[in-house]
Design a protein around this motif. Sequence first.
Motif, PDB file in Angstrom:
ATOM      1  N   TYR A 292       0.836  -1.208   0.000  1.00 55.32           N
ATOM      2  CA  TYR A 292       0.000   0.000   0.000  1.00 55.32           C
ATOM      3  C   TYR A 292       0.867   1.253   0.000  1.00 55.32           C
ATOM      4  O   TYR A 292       2.015   1.249   0.444  1.00 55.32           O
ATOM      5  CB  TYR A 292      -0.893   0.035   1.239  1.00 55.32           C
ATOM      6  CG  TYR A 292      -1.800  -1.157   1.399  1.00 55.32           C
ATOM      7  CD1 TYR A 292      -1.454  -2.199   2.253  1.00 55.32           C
ATOM      8  CD2 TYR A 292      -2.996  -1.242   0.688  1.00 55.32           C
ATOM      9  CE1 TYR A 292      -2.281  -3.294   2.403  1.00 55.32           C
ATOM     10  CE2 TYR A 292      -3.822  -2.340   0.835  1.00 55.32           C
ATOM     11  CZ  TYR A 292      -3.458  -3.357   1.693  1.00 55.32           C
ATOM     12  OH  TYR A 292      -4.280  -4.445   1.831  1.00 55.32           O
ATOM     13  N   LEU A 293       0.253   2.332  -0.473  1.00 51.88           N
ATOM     14  CA  LEU A 293       0.861   3.651  -0.331  1.00 51.88           C
ATOM     15  C   LEU A 293      -0.252   4.620  -0.001  1.00 51.88           C
ATOM     16  O   LEU A 293      -1.111   4.913  -0.846  1.00 51.88           O
ATOM     17  CB  LEU A 293       1.579   4.099  -1.601  1.00 51.88           C
ATOM     18  CG  LEU A 293       2.331   5.433  -1.479  1.00 51.88           C
ATOM     19  CD1 LEU A 293       3.520   5.292  -0.525  1.00 51.88           C
ATOM     20  CD2 LEU A 293       2.800   5.931  -2.851  1.00 51.88           C
ATOM     21  N   ARG A 294      -0.255   5.096   1.228  1.00 56.77           N
ATOM     22  CA  ARG A 294      -1.214   6.094   1.635  1.00 56.77           C
ATOM     23  C   ARG A 294      -0.623   7.466   1.349  1.00 56.77           C
ATOM     24  O   ARG A 294       0.475   7.779   1.812  1.00 56.77           O
ATOM     25  CB  ARG A 294      -1.525   5.966   3.134  1.00 56.77           C
ATOM     26  CG  ARG A 294      -2.494   7.031   3.660  1.00 56.77           C
ATOM     27  CD  ARG A 294      -3.876   6.871   3.109  1.00 56.77           C
ATOM     28  NE  ARG A 294      -4.809   7.866   3.610  1.00 56.77           N
ATOM     29  CZ  ARG A 294      -6.097   7.916   3.276  1.00 56.77           C
ATOM     30  NH1 ARG A 294      -6.607   7.015   2.441  1.00 56.77           N
ATOM     31  NH2 ARG A 294      -6.872   8.856   3.770  1.00 56.77           N
ATOM     32  N   MET A 295      -1.359   8.277   0.599  1.00 59.29           N
ATOM     33  CA  MET A 295      -0.863   9.591   0.202  1.00 59.29           C
ATOM     34  C   MET A 295      -1.816  10.663   0.721  1.00 59.29           C
ATOM     35  O   MET A 295      -2.984  10.701   0.321  1.00 59.29           O
ATOM     36  CB  MET A 295      -0.761   9.669  -1.326  1.00 59.29           C
ATOM     37  CG  MET A 295       0.087   8.558  -1.931  1.00 59.29           C
ATOM     38  SD  MET A 295       0.330   8.724  -3.708  1.00 59.29           S
ATOM     39  CE  MET A 295      -1.345   8.507  -4.277  1.00 59.29           C
ATOM     40  N   ASN A 296      -1.307  11.483   1.609  1.00 62.69           N
ATOM     41  CA  ASN A 296      -2.075  12.594   2.170  1.00 62.69           C
ATOM     42  C   ASN A 296      -1.507  13.924   1.712  1.00 62.69           C
ATOM     43  O   ASN A 296      -0.373  13.997   1.246  1.00 62.69           O
ATOM     44  CB  ASN A 296      -2.057  12.523   3.701  1.00 62.69           C
ATOM     45  CG  ASN A 296      -2.752  11.313   4.257  1.00 62.69           C
ATOM     46  OD1 ASN A 296      -3.715  10.803   3.681  1.00 62.69           O
ATOM     47  ND2 ASN A 296      -2.267  10.834   5.396  1.00 62.69           N
ATOM     48  N   SER A 297      -2.288  14.975   1.881  1.00 67.24           N
ATOM     49  CA  SER A 297      -1.845  16.337   1.535  1.00 67.24           C
ATOM     50  C   SER A 297      -1.228  16.381   0.141  1.00 67.24           C
ATOM     51  O   SER A 297      -0.140  16.934  -0.061  1.00 67.24           O
ATOM     52  CB  SER A 297      -0.830  16.837   2.575  1.00 67.24           C
ATOM     53  OG  SER A 297      -1.387  16.811   3.878  1.00 67.24           O
TER      54      SER A 297
END
Length: 124
Positions: A80-85
């Motif tokens: 997974y890669l969680r990408m915020n902002s």
Amino acid sequence: QVRLVESGGGLVQAGGSLRLSCAASGSIFSIHGMGWYRQAPGKERELVAAISTGGGSTYYADSVKGRFTISRDNAKNTLYLRMNSLKPEDTAMYYCAASNLPGRVTTKNQYDYWGQGTQVTVSS
């Protein structure tokens, strides 16, 4: 052989979030280090994040530190890669990669398998 299939990309406004997934199948017993790369038009493919076999060691590019989180669920054979902002400069094709080498792999030519990519577009 190993097959990697990415999903979760899309169009998002600046400041928004996305979570990319990469499902691995095939000879998954040979997979150890994994990572996410991205490539924007006219630019070289760059490492975004990498993770060791057990998930205990991670690496992030300076440009995404504090905003992105890489993780893996070995029971589900998924990265997974969680990408915020998210920022417009995060716009790129994102690729999942897997290596036969143990540990955290940060060199592109040490990755043995690549997915087809998922497009992430961040609008301003």
